[in-house]
Write a protein that holds these residues in place. Structure first.
Motif, PDB file in Angstrom:
ATOM      1  N   GLY A 149       7.400  47.823  34.438  1.00 19.99           N
ATOM      2  CA  GLY A 149       7.817  47.446  33.090  1.00 19.99           C
ATOM      3  C   GLY A 149       6.643  47.105  32.185  1.00 19.99           C
ATOM      4  N   VAL A 150       5.657  46.374  32.726  1.00 20.26           N
ATOM      5  CA  VAL A 150       4.462  46.005  31.951  1.00 20.26           C
ATOM      6  C   VAL A 150       3.652  47.255  31.577  1.00 20.26           C
ATOM      7  N   LEU A 151       3.459  48.153  32.541  1.00 16.78           N
ATOM      8  CA  LEU A 151       2.716  49.396  32.288  1.00 16.78           C
ATOM      9  C   LEU A 151       3.408  50.243  31.219  1.00 16.78           C
ATOM     10  N   THR A 164       3.161  48.594  27.692  1.00 18.06           N
ATOM     11  CA  THR A 164       1.804  48.741  27.165  1.00 18.06           C
ATOM     12  C   THR A 164       1.575  50.166  26.656  1.00 18.06           C
ATOM     13  N   ALA A 165       1.989  51.145  27.451  1.00 15.26           N
ATOM     14  CA  ALA A 165       1.826  52.544  27.072  1.00 15.26           C
ATOM     15  C   ALA A 165       2.621  52.868  25.809  1.00 15.26           C
ATOM     16  N   ALA A 166       3.857  52.325  25.718  1.00 14.66           N
ATOM     17  CA  ALA A 166       4.714  52.592  24.557  1.00 14.66           C
ATOM     18  C   ALA A 166       4.073  52.064  23.273  1.00 14.66           C
ATOM     19  N   ILE A 167       3.539  50.839  23.332  1.00 12.71           N
ATOM     20  CA  ILE A 167       2.887  50.244  22.152  1.00 12.71           C
ATOM     21  C   ILE A 167       1.702  51.100  21.717  1.00 12.71           C
ATOM     22  N   ILE A 174      13.868  49.465  31.754  1.00 11.60           N
ATOM     23  CA  ILE A 174      13.306  48.639  32.834  1.00 11.60           C
ATOM     24  C   ILE A 174      13.362  47.156  32.469  1.00 11.60           C
ATOM     25  N   TRP A 175      12.975  46.819  31.237  1.00 13.82           N
ATOM     26  CA  TRP A 175      12.964  45.408  30.817  1.00 13.82           C
ATOM     27  C   TRP A 175      14.358  44.825  30.699  1.00 13.82           C
TER      28      TRP A 175
END
Length: 258
Positions: free
Chosen positions: A113-115, A118-121, A253-254
């Motif tokens: 979820g973190v990865l 981050t990629a989406a932003i 995921i979040w």
């Protein structure tokens, strides 16, 4: 194992690999949630996060192999970039893949979820002028590229991805690599990375070989087809497709984590 199971897993592998070849990722950003949610929804199977990450790790190797083969001509592959980022991400992905055995299901999903977030932003940060740079004029900070790919490798190894869904925005936004060179080179780097995560997953017994084999067959067919389509597409459209895919996955995921 029945026909419905084989068809479901094959279609997940085919769709994910086609898109991965087209936009320059290993496909785990798409296939991880598809494997986690679609088979139980259809009642054909139910995989744990460890099993999904193991299947994804093996499949990514073959998906990226097909994509790199399709991009091998035309000057798309930046060998210096591939060398620096490839070696770093291989080390990181083995550490992450091996260490993931000790993590909980929720822990693996949280890293994913973190990865993805981050990629989406990063994908929505404006990338002006990068596609005006000629391939032969491309320059980048080699050590920054190496350090960032090491960090990505550790996280990606944990979730059985090869990290291209995060490498692509890093290459576009931070290193300023033209879109089509980014897509081709990231597939090559992801191929190297997937060796580390695959060895880590296999050596710790996290791979279910039957669905992994079905996904591999789908990858070898679909990834070169996607790469061929990607060469002909507008770069802005490719960036938009990848951004939407990553954002949608991050949200799903979040929602599950929270």
């Amino acid at each position: 194992m029945d026909l419905a199971f084989i068809i479901t897993v094959f279609l997940i592998g085919f769709i994910g690999s086609y898109i991965s070849g087209m936009v320059g990722i290993g496909g785990s950003i798409i296939k991880y949630p598809m494997l986690l949610y679609i088979p139980p929804l259809l009642g054909v199977a139910s995989f744990t996060a460890h099993e999904v990450s193991g299947i994804s790790a093996v499949q990514v190797f073959f998906a990226t192999l097909g994509g790199v083969w399709a991009y091998r001509k035309g000057g798309y592959l930046n060998k210096t970039l591939i060398a620096y980022m490839g070696v770093s991400i291989l080390i990181g992905s083995f550490i992450g893949g091996y260490g993931s055995k000790a993590m909980s299901e929720d822990g693996i999903n949280l890293v994913y979820g973190v990865l993805a977030l981050t990629a989406a932003i990063m994908m929505f940060i404006p990338k002006k002028g990068i596609d005006d740079i000629k391939f032969e004029d491309v320059k980048f900070n080699k050590w920054l590229a190496a350090v960032l790919s090491l960090i990505v490798g550790i996280g990606a190894g944990i979730v059985g991805a090869a990290g291209a869904f995060l490498l692509v925005p890093i290459m576009l936004v931070v290193l300023k690599i033209p879109t089509k060179m980014t897509i081709a080179s990231s597939l090559a780097i992801t191929l190297i990375s997937s060796i580390g995560s695959t060895v880590g997953k296999i050596s710790t017994g996290q791979v279910d070989y039957v669905p992994a084999l079905i996904m591999v067959v789908a990858s070898l067919i679909a990834s070169p087809l996607g790469a061929t389509a990607g060469k002909k597409m507008n770069t802005k459209l490719l960036q938009t497709i990848l951004a939407v895919l990553i954002l949608g996955t991050a949200i799903k995921i979040w929602l599950d984590i929270l």
